[in-house]
Scaffold this active site. Structure first.
Site, PDB file in Angstrom:
ATOM      1  N   GLU A  34      -8.424   0.132  -5.817  1.00 58.50           N
ATOM      2  CA  GLU A  34      -7.522   0.129  -4.658  1.00 58.50           C
ATOM      3  C   GLU A  34      -7.811   1.317  -3.754  1.00 58.50           C
ATOM      4  O   GLU A  34      -7.955   2.444  -4.232  1.00 58.50           O
ATOM      5  CB  GLU A  34      -6.076   0.174  -5.155  1.00 58.50           C
ATOM      6  CG  GLU A  34      -5.125  -0.582  -4.279  1.00 58.50           C
ATOM      7  CD  GLU A  34      -5.425  -2.081  -4.269  1.00 58.50           C
ATOM      8  OE1 GLU A  34      -6.155  -2.530  -3.356  1.00 58.50           O
ATOM      9  OE2 GLU A  34      -4.950  -2.783  -5.171  1.00 58.50           O
ATOM     10  N   HIS A  35      -7.900   1.035  -2.472  1.00 61.16           N
ATOM     11  CA  HIS A  35      -8.219   2.059  -1.470  1.00 61.16           C
ATOM     12  C   HIS A  35      -9.582   2.701  -1.751  1.00 61.16           C
ATOM     13  O   HIS A  35      -9.763   3.891  -1.540  1.00 61.16           O
ATOM     14  CB  HIS A  35      -7.115   3.127  -1.397  1.00 61.16           C
ATOM     15  CG  HIS A  35      -5.870   2.628  -0.728  1.00 61.16           C
ATOM     16  ND1 HIS A  35      -5.754   2.498   0.636  1.00 61.16           N
ATOM     17  CD2 HIS A  35      -4.695   2.196  -1.242  1.00 61.16           C
ATOM     18  CE1 HIS A  35      -4.552   2.018   0.937  1.00 61.16           C
ATOM     19  NE2 HIS A  35      -3.902   1.817  -0.191  1.00 61.16           N
ATOM     20  N   LEU A 124      -1.071  -9.815  -0.072  1.00 63.21           N
ATOM     21  CA  LEU A 124      -1.926 -10.868  -0.631  1.00 63.21           C
ATOM     22  C   LEU A 124      -2.900 -11.398   0.419  1.00 63.21           C
ATOM     23  O   LEU A 124      -3.461 -12.472   0.277  1.00 63.21           O
ATOM     24  CB  LEU A 124      -1.063 -12.016  -1.188  1.00 63.21           C
ATOM     25  CG  LEU A 124      -0.093 -11.638  -2.319  1.00 63.21           C
ATOM     26  CD1 LEU A 124       0.684 -12.870  -2.798  1.00 63.21           C
ATOM     27  CD2 LEU A 124      -0.829 -11.007  -3.502  1.00 63.21           C
ATOM     28  N   SER A 127      -3.143 -12.337   6.367  1.00 65.13           N
ATOM     29  CA  SER A 127      -3.781 -12.267   7.692  1.00 65.13           C
ATOM     30  C   SER A 127      -5.290 -12.487   7.614  1.00 65.13           C
ATOM     31  O   SER A 127      -5.859 -13.148   8.477  1.00 65.13           O
ATOM     32  CB  SER A 127      -3.447 -10.961   8.407  1.00 65.13           C
ATOM     33  OG  SER A 127      -3.405  -9.895   7.534  1.00 65.13           O
ATOM     34  N   ASP A 170     -11.262  -7.783   1.739  1.00 65.25           N
ATOM     35  CA  ASP A 170     -10.466  -9.006   1.827  1.00 65.25           C
ATOM     36  C   ASP A 170     -11.288 -10.206   2.310  1.00 65.25           C
ATOM     37  O   ASP A 170     -11.312 -11.272   1.680  1.00 65.25           O
ATOM     38  CB  ASP A 170      -9.266  -8.791   2.758  1.00 65.25           C
ATOM     39  CG  ASP A 170      -8.408  -7.603   2.334  1.00 65.25           C
ATOM     40  OD1 ASP A 170      -8.549  -7.155   1.179  1.00 65.25           O
ATOM     41  OD2 ASP A 170      -7.615  -7.127   3.155  1.00 65.25           O
ATOM     42  N   TYR A 222      -2.000   4.068   6.350  1.00 66.07           N
ATOM     43  CA  TYR A 222      -3.331   3.582   5.937  1.00 66.07           C
ATOM     44  C   TYR A 222      -4.413   4.392   6.673  1.00 66.07           C
ATOM     45  O   TYR A 222      -5.362   4.892   6.060  1.00 66.07           O
ATOM     46  CB  TYR A 222      -3.437   2.093   6.261  1.00 66.07           C
ATOM     47  CG  TYR A 222      -4.685   1.412   5.732  1.00 66.07           C
ATOM     48  CD1 TYR A 222      -4.681   0.777   4.502  1.00 66.07           C
ATOM     49  CD2 TYR A 222      -5.872   1.401   6.461  1.00 66.07           C
ATOM     50  CE1 TYR A 222      -5.814   0.141   4.008  1.00 66.07           C
ATOM     51  CE2 TYR A 222      -7.011   0.784   5.987  1.00 66.07           C
ATOM     52  CZ  TYR A 222      -6.972   0.148   4.758  1.00 66.07           C
ATOM     53  OH  TYR A 222      -8.107  -0.473   4.276  1.00 66.07           O
TER      54      TYR A 222
HETATM   55  C1  GLA Z   1      -5.753  -3.459   2.565  1.00 67.18           C
HETATM   56  C2  GLA Z   1      -7.095  -3.540   3.285  1.00 67.18           C
HETATM   57  C3  GLA Z   1      -8.261  -3.558   2.282  1.00 67.18           C
HETATM   58  C4  GLA Z   1      -8.132  -2.438   1.265  1.00 67.18           C
HETATM   59  C5  GLA Z   1      -6.734  -2.419   0.665  1.00 67.18           C
HETATM   60  C6  GLA Z   1      -6.520  -1.252  -0.266  1.00 67.18           C
HETATM   61  O1  GLA Z   1      -5.509  -4.639   1.874  1.00 67.18           O
HETATM   62  O2  GLA Z   1      -7.128  -4.708   4.070  1.00 67.18           O
HETATM   63  O3  GLA Z   1      -9.478  -3.506   2.966  1.00 67.18           O
HETATM   64  O4  GLA Z   1      -8.448  -1.213   1.849  1.00 67.18           O
HETATM   65  O5  GLA Z   1      -5.734  -2.365   1.674  1.00 67.18           O
HETATM   66  O6  GLA Z   1      -7.361  -1.346  -1.378  1.00 67.18           O
END
Ligand code: GLA
Length: 415
Positions: A34-35, A124, A127, A170, A222
């Site tokens: 994550e991140h 989830l 978008s 994503d 973010y």
């Molecule tokens: C959002 C962003 C992804 C990723 C996650 C965190 O979902 O769209 O690209 O950075 O946050 O892992």
């Protein structure tokens, strides 16, 4: 009704004709990693069995007309010019998908009907699913012959046009996922590895009861992390004697053994301006975001953020090994460690997400953690197949739901 049937039905009712094509793009959950994506470090997501479907057909004139089952206002704009103000957030994604195709637009317009069973603002990827489904639908109608890589690149570009600064996870998993598999994505160098999920495992996702919108304060939070990790990369590169301008991302230096050891030498907080001066580099590569400029004087907790990102990348490697070995307990521990790191170091959890992850673990899940960007949204838990019910019940009791099982599913496709 499944989203493809719902989109076709909405199309018929709205436009009085059969759709020419139906494009389906699933949502995704991130199991771990994550991140890390915007630092070009690996992630381990999978596509889920909930999706957005876009039914498409030609229109009489050179315009785009669209309806959605979830929102009241239809969208209608000329193909060659998107109006500056759009009534609803989903119109922005539609306009952005069309703008991303700017140099490939035909003279003919399109009618679209959109249906989804993905919860919005949940983490989830509703978008990204919408954007990929729209591009796939335009591709089918206008015979654009987009490759999967084109689709990923255009979808990421479109989402940035719509204002969301995101990493590359994503759209890629939505485009490339396979049923019953996780997708490990590496960015530096680019690679994808499909990992079979042991048949005895099940996944539950649950809402924390708080939305995770991509706009507003969540976007600012973010972007702070995007900039802070670039600062950390530049300062670490400088400490390591590597040219910080080569690539101000942690992925460019994570493989150097000494890098994690030097994290403790980073300042607890520093602004982009001071970091650029300290590393002797221009400010611009640190603060330039596609979604806008970043305040260069805001002090950011770069040490804790870097500690999360580098440790999380290691956890992705260990999680892949646990999946391959079928070691559920090991994966569960890694997920718990990931959540703790996101809570304590990356500071993107919430009390509701913490309580939710704890409740699911107490109810028998091997591990649970927030999934997606955090600041609200959903958590994911992994458990033995057959043990899902108590985990779902505990999640609903803790945060009010919804909570449901998700199955690793196919990526975007035409119905
Ligand atoms: C959002 C962003 C992804 C990723 C996650 C965190 O979902 O769209 O690209 O950075 O946050 O892992």
């Amino acid at each position: 009704m499944d989203p493809a049937a719902a989109a076709a039905d909405l199309f018929r009712r709205t436009f009085g004709a059969e759709p020419r094509h139906i494009a389906i793009a699933p949502g995704r959950v991130n199991l771990i990693g994550e991140h890390t994506d915007y630092s070009l470090l690996p992630v381990l997501p999978f596509a889920i069995d909930r999706a957005t479907a876009v039914a498409i057909g030609p229109s009489d004139g050179p315009s785009v007309r669209a309806v959605s089952d979830a929102f009241p206002s239809p969208a209608h704009f000329p193909l060659d010019a998107v109006p500056a103000t759009l009534a609803e957030p989903w119109h922005r994604y539609l306009a952005a998908a069309r703008s991303a195709l700017a140099d490939r637009l035909p003279a003919e317009g399109a009618c679209l009907a959109i249906a989804s069973d993905l919860p919005a603002a949940s983490g989830l990827s509703s978008s990204s699913a919408l954007t990929v489904a729209l591009l796939l639908a335009f591709d089918a109608l206008w015979s654009l012959r987009l490759s999967r890589d084109d689709l990923v690149g255009l979808a990421a570009h479109a989402e940035r046009l719509a204002g969301a600064e995101t990493g590359g996870m994503d759209q890629r998993v939505i485009a490339f996922a396979r049923p019953a598999h996780l997708l490990r994505i590496d960015f530096l160098p680019p690679a994808m590895t499909h990992l079979a999920v042991p048949g005895a495992w099940a996944f539950v996702v649950a809402s924390s009861g708080q939305p995770a919108p991509k706009g507003g304060t969540a976007r600012a939070a973010y972007n702070e992390r995007v900039v802070a990790t670039r600062i950390a990369a530049a300062l670490l590169a400088d400490l390591l004697g590597v040219d910080p301008l080569e690539a101000p991302v942690l992925g460019a230096i994570a493989a150097i053994d000494a890098a994690p050891l030097l994290v403790d030498e980073l300042p607890a907080r520093i602004s982009a301006r001071n970091a650029a001066a300290a590393a002797g580099i221009p400010l611009e590569p640190l603060v330039t975001l596609s979604a806008g400029a970043f305040d260069p004087d805001l002090p950011l907790p770069v040490r804790a953020f870097a500690r999360h990102v580098l440790s999380e990348a290691e956890r992705v490697d260990l999680a892949c090994a646990a999946v391959t070995a079928g070691d559920l307990a090991a994966l569960g521990e890694l997920m718990a460690a990931s959540h703790a790191s996101l809570r304590d170091d990356y500071r993107c959890s919430t009390p509701a997400l913490d309580a939710l992850a704890k409740a699911m673990t107490n109810a028998g899940a091997a591990g649970a953690r927030l999934t997606g960007a955090g600041f609200g949204g959903f958590a994911i838990a992994v458990c033995e197949r057959g043990r899902e019910r108590p985990v779902i019940d505990a999640a609903v009791a803790a945060a009010g739901g919804p909570a449901f099982t998700v199955t690793p599913s196919a990526g975007a496709r035409l119905a």
